[in-house]
Design an enzyme around this catalytic site. Structure first.
Site, PDB file in Angstrom:
ATOM      1  N   ASP A 136       5.326   7.304   9.700  1.00 54.40           N
ATOM      2  CA  ASP A 136       4.822   6.263   8.663  1.00 54.40           C
ATOM      3  C   ASP A 136       4.013   5.141   9.206  1.00 54.40           C
ATOM      4  OD1 ASP A 136       5.410   4.485   6.387  1.00 54.40           O
ATOM      5  OD2 ASP A 136       6.644   3.439   7.604  1.00 54.40           O
ATOM      6  N   ASP A 156       3.180   1.396   8.144  1.00 53.71           N
ATOM      7  CA  ASP A 156       3.496  -0.114   8.043  1.00 53.71           C
ATOM      8  C   ASP A 156       4.843  -0.146   8.309  1.00 53.71           C
ATOM      9  OD1 ASP A 156       0.867  -0.587   7.035  1.00 53.71           O
ATOM     10  OD2 ASP A 156       1.650  -0.749   4.970  1.00 53.71           O
ATOM     11  N   ASP A 208       4.494  -4.982   9.431  1.00 53.88           N
ATOM     12  CA  ASP A 208       4.738  -5.077   8.022  1.00 53.88           C
ATOM     13  C   ASP A 208       4.675  -6.369   7.286  1.00 53.88           C
ATOM     14  OD1 ASP A 208       4.959  -3.638   5.591  1.00 53.88           O
ATOM     15  OD2 ASP A 208       7.010  -2.810   5.870  1.00 53.88           O
ATOM     16  N   CYS A 258      -0.426   7.773  -0.446  1.00 52.74           N
ATOM     17  CA  CYS A 258      -0.223   7.635  -1.759  1.00 52.74           C
ATOM     18  C   CYS A 258      -0.845   6.212  -2.358  1.00 52.74           C
ATOM     19  CB  CYS A 258       1.409   7.774  -2.174  1.00 52.74           C
ATOM     20  SG  CYS A 258       1.618   7.375  -4.222  1.00 52.74           S
ATOM     21  N   ASP A 261      10.503   3.502   9.160  1.00 51.84           N
ATOM     22  CA  ASP A 261      11.365   2.419   9.443  1.00 51.84           C
ATOM     23  C   ASP A 261      12.164   2.124   8.099  1.00 51.84           C
ATOM     24  OD1 ASP A 261       9.032   1.784   7.801  1.00 51.84           O
ATOM     25  OD2 ASP A 261       9.311  -0.471   8.119  1.00 51.84           O
ATOM     26  N   ARG A 277      13.258   5.621   2.614  1.00 47.84           N
ATOM     27  CA  ARG A 277      12.562   6.729   1.626  1.00 47.84           C
ATOM     28  C   ARG A 277      11.454   7.310   2.729  1.00 47.84           C
ATOM     29  NH1 ARG A 277      10.046   1.221  -0.131  1.00 47.84           N
ATOM     30  NH2 ARG A 277       8.489   0.789   1.561  1.00 47.84           N
TER      31      ARG A 277
END
Length: 186
Positions: free
Chosen positions: A7, A9, A15, A89, A126, A129
């Site tokens: 991932d 961020d 983040d 995305c 983190d 999802r």
């Protein structure tokens, strides 16, 4: 091919609940870029899978996203690291696409692009999802306690996380784990 999916961020860079909207706001987490370089030097290919709904929400455009990724590539190169590809995305949640994590679309694209079966490929993120999306295609889930993952420090993970999620202090801790596990036994 030894492949790791990260991932962005909260895993590689800081983040923000207000989104990372520019290259100036893109700040790497301490030790994260060096951790990626260590993976590369050990023969691992690193790919990023990231939700970037800020594009779909109109908070920043593709040129700003490209500038963030350009900065990430430059800073990584300076420490001897490389990211092979970035899959993202750009859709807002209400678009209900198949590429927004926790849907597995980005991971399906990665498997197709690299021609690999993603079973046992580590996915590091983190949030649940990030890991749910990877686990849907057989990836091995790893949570880092940076970014939104800090909320799980010292706590048992809720059922929203895939079974067998391995928890690490940060990206460097994950790399320590992976490289130690990857060493041949004598």
């Amino acid at each position: 091919m030894k492949l790791v999916i990260l991932d962005r961020d909260g895993t590689i860079n800081e983040d923000s609940d207000d989104y990372i909207k520019s290259a100036d706001e893109w700040v790497p987490l301490p030790g994260a870029l060096e951790a990626i370089a260590r993976l590369n030097h050990a023969g691992w290919h690193v790919v990023v899978a990231s939700n970037q709904s800020g594009v779909g929400r109109g908070l920043f455009d593709m040129s700003a996203l490209n500038a963030m990724h350009g900065k990430m590539h430059r800073l990584l190169a300076a420490v001897g690291g490389r990211i092979e590809a970035i899959f993202f995305c750009p859709h807002a949640p209400e678009e209900q696409c198949q590429c927004r994590k926790p849907e597995p679309g980005l991971f399906v694209q990665i498997g197709e692009r690299f021609g690999v079966d993603l079973h046992t490929v580590p996915v590091v993120g983190d949030t649940s999802r990030d890991l749910v999306a990877g686990a849907a295609v057989g990836c091995e889930p790893h949570l880092v306690l940076t970014g939104k993952g800090e909320a799980y420090r010292g706590r048992q993970l809720p059922d929203s996380f895939p079974a067998h999620t391995v928890v690490h202090e940060d990206l460097s801790g994950f790399v320590d784990y992976l490289l130690t596990r990857d060493q041949p036994t004598t």
